[in-house]
Design a protein around this motif. Structure first.
Motif, PDB file in Angstrom:
ATOM      1  N   ASP A 101       0.861  -1.181   0.000  1.00 35.30           N
ATOM      2  CA  ASP A 101       0.000   0.000   0.000  1.00 35.30           C
ATOM      3  C   ASP A 101       0.892   1.224   0.000  1.00 35.30           C
ATOM      4  O   ASP A 101       1.917   1.261   0.689  1.00 35.30           O
ATOM      5  CB  ASP A 101      -0.882   0.020   1.253  1.00 35.30           C
ATOM      6  CG  ASP A 101      -2.073  -0.920   1.119  1.00 35.30           C
ATOM      7  OD1 ASP A 101      -2.764  -0.830   0.078  1.00 35.30           O
ATOM      8  OD2 ASP A 101      -2.292  -1.736   2.024  1.00 35.30           O
ATOM      9  N   CYS A 102       0.491   2.222  -0.773  1.00 36.03           N
ATOM     10  CA  CYS A 102       1.247   3.477  -0.783  1.00 36.03           C
ATOM     11  C   CYS A 102       0.260   4.633  -0.742  1.00 36.03           C
ATOM     12  O   CYS A 102      -0.727   4.633  -1.492  1.00 36.03           O
ATOM     13  CB  CYS A 102       2.120   3.541  -2.040  1.00 36.03           C
ATOM     14  SG  CYS A 102       3.120   5.045  -2.143  1.00 36.03           S
ATOM     15  N   VAL A 103       0.501   5.582   0.160  1.00 34.34           N
ATOM     16  CA  VAL A 103      -0.373   6.754   0.258  1.00 34.34           C
ATOM     17  C   VAL A 103       0.469   8.020   0.163  1.00 34.34           C
ATOM     18  O   VAL A 103       1.678   8.008   0.429  1.00 34.34           O
ATOM     19  CB  VAL A 103      -1.173   6.780   1.586  1.00 34.34           C
ATOM     20  CG1 VAL A 103      -2.066   5.550   1.716  1.00 34.34           C
ATOM     21  CG2 VAL A 103      -0.235   6.890   2.782  1.00 34.34           C
ATOM     22  N   LYS A 126      -5.094   0.831   8.842  1.00 34.08           N
ATOM     23  CA  LYS A 126      -4.324   1.991   8.370  1.00 34.08           C
ATOM     24  C   LYS A 126      -3.118   2.317   9.270  1.00 34.08           C
ATOM     25  O   LYS A 126      -2.435   3.312   9.052  1.00 34.08           O
ATOM     26  CB  LYS A 126      -5.202   3.245   8.290  1.00 34.08           C
ATOM     27  CG  LYS A 126      -6.470   3.078   7.448  1.00 34.08           C
ATOM     28  CD  LYS A 126      -6.142   3.037   5.958  1.00 34.08           C
ATOM     29  CE  LYS A 126      -7.396   3.052   5.108  1.00 34.08           C
ATOM     30  NZ  LYS A 126      -8.289   1.870   5.360  1.00 34.08           N
ATOM     31  N   VAL A 144       0.361   2.349   6.967  1.00 32.38           N
ATOM     32  CA  VAL A 144       0.607   3.501   6.078  1.00 32.38           C
ATOM     33  C   VAL A 144       0.637   4.806   6.870  1.00 32.38           C
ATOM     34  O   VAL A 144       1.411   5.721   6.555  1.00 32.38           O
ATOM     35  CB  VAL A 144      -0.419   3.600   4.918  1.00 32.38           C
ATOM     36  CG1 VAL A 144      -0.153   2.520   3.878  1.00 32.38           C
ATOM     37  CG2 VAL A 144      -1.851   3.554   5.417  1.00 32.38           C
ATOM     38  N   ILE A 182      -5.409  12.201   3.055  1.00 32.76           N
ATOM     39  CA  ILE A 182      -4.781  11.344   2.043  1.00 32.76           C
ATOM     40  C   ILE A 182      -5.143  11.910   0.660  1.00 32.76           C
ATOM     41  O   ILE A 182      -6.314  12.004   0.298  1.00 32.76           O
ATOM     42  CB  ILE A 182      -5.281   9.882   2.168  1.00 32.76           C
ATOM     43  CG1 ILE A 182      -4.978   9.304   3.556  1.00 32.76           C
ATOM     44  CG2 ILE A 182      -4.657   8.997   1.068  1.00 32.76           C
ATOM     45  CD1 ILE A 182      -3.524   9.113   3.874  1.00 32.76           C
ATOM     46  N   LYS A 216      -3.669   7.356  -3.326  1.00 28.74           N
ATOM     47  CA  LYS A 216      -3.226   6.070  -2.779  1.00 28.74           C
ATOM     48  C   LYS A 216      -3.286   4.991  -3.847  1.00 28.74           C
ATOM     49  O   LYS A 216      -3.990   5.120  -4.856  1.00 28.74           O
ATOM     50  CB  LYS A 216      -4.047   5.673  -1.553  1.00 28.74           C
ATOM     51  CG  LYS A 216      -5.533   5.485  -1.800  1.00 28.74           C
ATOM     52  CD  LYS A 216      -6.217   5.085  -0.503  1.00 28.74           C
ATOM     53  CE  LYS A 216      -7.733   4.989  -0.713  1.00 28.74           C
ATOM     54  NZ  LYS A 216      -8.447   4.543   0.485  1.00 28.74           N
TER      55      LYS A 216
END
Lengths: 304, 304
Positions: free
Chosen positions: B16-18, B283, B286, B26, B29
Motif C-alpha cells: 500500500d502506498c499513500v 491503516k 501507512v 490522504i 493512494k
C-alpha cells in the motif's frame, strides 16, 4: 574531589551495603541478614550514619532492592515494596525511610536493573544501549537497558515468570512458583533444582543430567528474550550461574533453538561474548547502587 | 503549510502506498501486488513520481517493510532486506533505491514498528512511552516503543518466533514455521490455523474449538511479553485478529496465566483497554509510514 556515596543491595536473605566513590574505592562495607523491615533498615541506617560521624558526609544513596517495587514516578508510594511473598515486607516504604532519616538524595530500582546498571558503568555492558542482566538464584529475575535507559514500563519486568515449554513426559516436575507453578522461576531457580533433585544445586556434580535440563529451560527463556527485545548482550549472574559449565550448555541450546534465523555475528561467532557472566562478579549490585546514587546527583560523567 | 509526504507499507503479498499530510488528509493512494523486487519498486516509484508531476513535490518518504531488515545505523547496507524466505527479495536495497531515484529524505523500519508508530501518533497508543503492537496474520510479528523510542537492538524484534508451551497430547500439531516448527508463528499464524483445521481462519465459526487454542497460545506469548517488557498497552492487529471474539478469549487467558502476580489496575479492571485492537484499523502501517517520513524532516511537532 569525587563524591562519596552509599550503595545498598537488599536481597531476600541478606543485605550488602558499601560506601565509596566507586567499585575500586570502597571505604566501608557491611553485610547483614535480611530480617524484618524495621530491624534491617535500622541496622543499615546505623552503619551509614556511623560512617558519617567518623568520616565524611555521604552525598547520595542508591538502593538495589528485591521487589516487586512501586517505581511509578508520580505514585505517592514511589520506592516502596508492594506485594511480596516475603513476610512483613509488603508496603515497606524503603526509599522514603532512608531519605527522611539521612536527608540526602536517594535513588532506588530493582535489584536486577541496578546490577545491570553496574555492568553498564564498570562491567561487561559498557557502552551498550540494549542489554539484559538475568540472575538465576533463589529466584529468577531480569533487568537491563533498552534505548539507553533502564527498563521500566507499566511496572517493571518480571522476567523470571515467563512460561517456557516443558516436556511433561521427560520432566513431570510441577514447579515451585507459588503463583505460576511451572514458570521459568518455578522450573529453573535454585529452589526448583533442589526440590527436583533432592540436593542443593551446588551439590549436583557437573555431569548430572539436571544441568542439561536447566540449560534447556534457560535456553528457551533466552531465545524468547532475544526474539522479544533483540538485546546486544545477555549477562547471566546469580548463584546457579556460579556453575561455569552451565554457560556452554546454555549457549548451545540458544544456538540450536534460534536455528540461525536471526542474522548476526554476535549470535554466531561471538556467542561466548553474547551470553556471558557479569564482569563485576557478585559486585554488580552494590556497584550499580553506587552508580545510581552518583547519577542521582549528576556525577556519572567520566564514567559513562 | 503542512508538508506532503509518501508512506509505503510493503507486505509479503501486497504493497500500500499513500500520499498526504497525515491519515486524515490522504491525497492519493495505490495498492499493488508484491511480486519481484524490481517490478514492485518500479511500480511504486512510478506512482510517487506521477503524483509529483501533476501535483506538488513530496517532502519525504516513509517505508514500513516486511523483513528481516538491516537497521544498523552504521551498516553500508542500512535499509535493505537481509535473508528472507520470500524469493528474490533477499539483499534488496529498499531504502537506497527509493532515495536515489526520488532524491528526498527516506526513512524505513519494520512493518510492526511503523504500525506501532502510527498508533503512537494518531491511534490507541497516544502519549505512551512503552507499548507493543503485535500483528497476527500470515506471519506473527511485534514492534513498539520502549522508553519513548521504537524498538531496535542487536537487530530488531522477531516476536513471532518465541516458543510457547504446547500440550502435545491435546494439540499434536507440528507447526508451520520453516525455521522453528512450533514457535508462536508456527502454531498460531493464519497459515497454522489453516493447516491445522483444513480451512482458512476466517471460515472457522466463532465457537470452533480452534479459537480457544489460538487464545491459549496468544495468551502465553502476551504474558511472556508482559513479564519481559512491562508494556503499558498491547495492541493486537492483523488478519486473524479481525475475529473480534478472539479479544475476550485472549484477555481471559492472560488474566488466568498472570494470576494477579503483577499489581496493576491495567492488568485487572482495565484489561479491555490494555489488550486492544488498533484504533487506526488496517491503516496503522501507512499512517505510521507517513509519520516516519514527517519525523525524518522534523515535522512531527504538534502531532506527538
Amino acid at each position: 574531589m569525587k563524591p562519596i556515596v552509599g550503595g545498598i543491595e537488599a536481597g531476600g536473605t541478606k543485605c550488602d551495603c558499601v560506601i565509596g566513590s566507586g567499585p575500586d574505592d570502597i571505604r566501608a562495607k557491611i553485610r547483614i541478614a535480611t530480617t524484618d523491615p524495621q530491624t534491617t533498615i535500622d541496622e543499615l541506617i546505623r552503619f551509614l550514619t556511623g560512617y558519617e560521624k567518623s568520616n565524611e558526609r555521604l552525598s547520595a544513596l542508591g538502593i538495589a532492592s528485591f521487589g516487586p517495587l512501586d517505581l511509578a514516578p508520580a505514585s505517592p508510594t514511589y520506592g516502596s515494596i508492594t506485594s511480596t511473598p516475603k513476610p512483613a515486607w509488603s508496603n515497606t516504604h524503603v526509599l522514603s525511610t532512608f531519605r527522611d532519616v539521612l536527608r540526602i538524595p536517594v535513588a532506588i530500582d530493582t535489584d536486577v536493573n541496578v546490577a545491570a546498571f553496574g555492568e553498564y558503568c564498570w562491567g561487561a555492558a559498557r557502552s551498550l544501549k540494549n542489554f539484559l542482566y538475568i540472575t538465576i538464584g533463589t529466584g529468577i529475575g531480569g533487568g537491563g537497558m533498552i534505548n539507553g535507559k533502564l527498563m521500566h514500563g507499566l511496572t517493571h519486568p518480571e522476567m523470571g515468570h515467563v512460561r517456557v515449554p516443558q516436556d511433561n513426559q521427560a520432566d513431570p516436575f510441577e514447579g515451585v512458583c507459588s503463583y505460576h507453578g511451572n514458570c521459568l522461576e518455578g522450573l529453573a531457580s535454585g529452589p526448583a533444582l533442589e526440590k527436583r533433585w533432592g540436593r542443593k544445586a551446588e551439590l549436583l556434580e557437573d555431569d548430572h543430567p539436571g544441568w542439561r535440563l536447566e540449560a534447556r529451560y534457560l535456553g528457551y527463556a533466552l531465545v524468547n528474550y532475544i526474539c522479544t527485545l533483540s538485546p546486544e548482550k545477555i549477562i547471566l549472574g546469580g548463584g546457579v550461574m556460579q556453575k561455569q559449565h552451565l554457560f556452554p550448555l546454555v549457549r548451545s541450546e540458544v544456538a540450536a533453538l534460534l536455528n540461525a534465523y536471526i542474522t548476526s555475528d554476535m549470535l554466531a561467532a561471538h556467542l561466548d561474548d553474547y551470553i556471558c557472566p557479569p564482569a563485576l562478579g557478585d559486585k554488580s549490585g552494590v556497584s550499580g547502587a553506587m552508580a545510581l546514587a552518583l547519577q542521582e546527583i549528576d556525577c556519572l560523567s567520566g564514567i559513562i
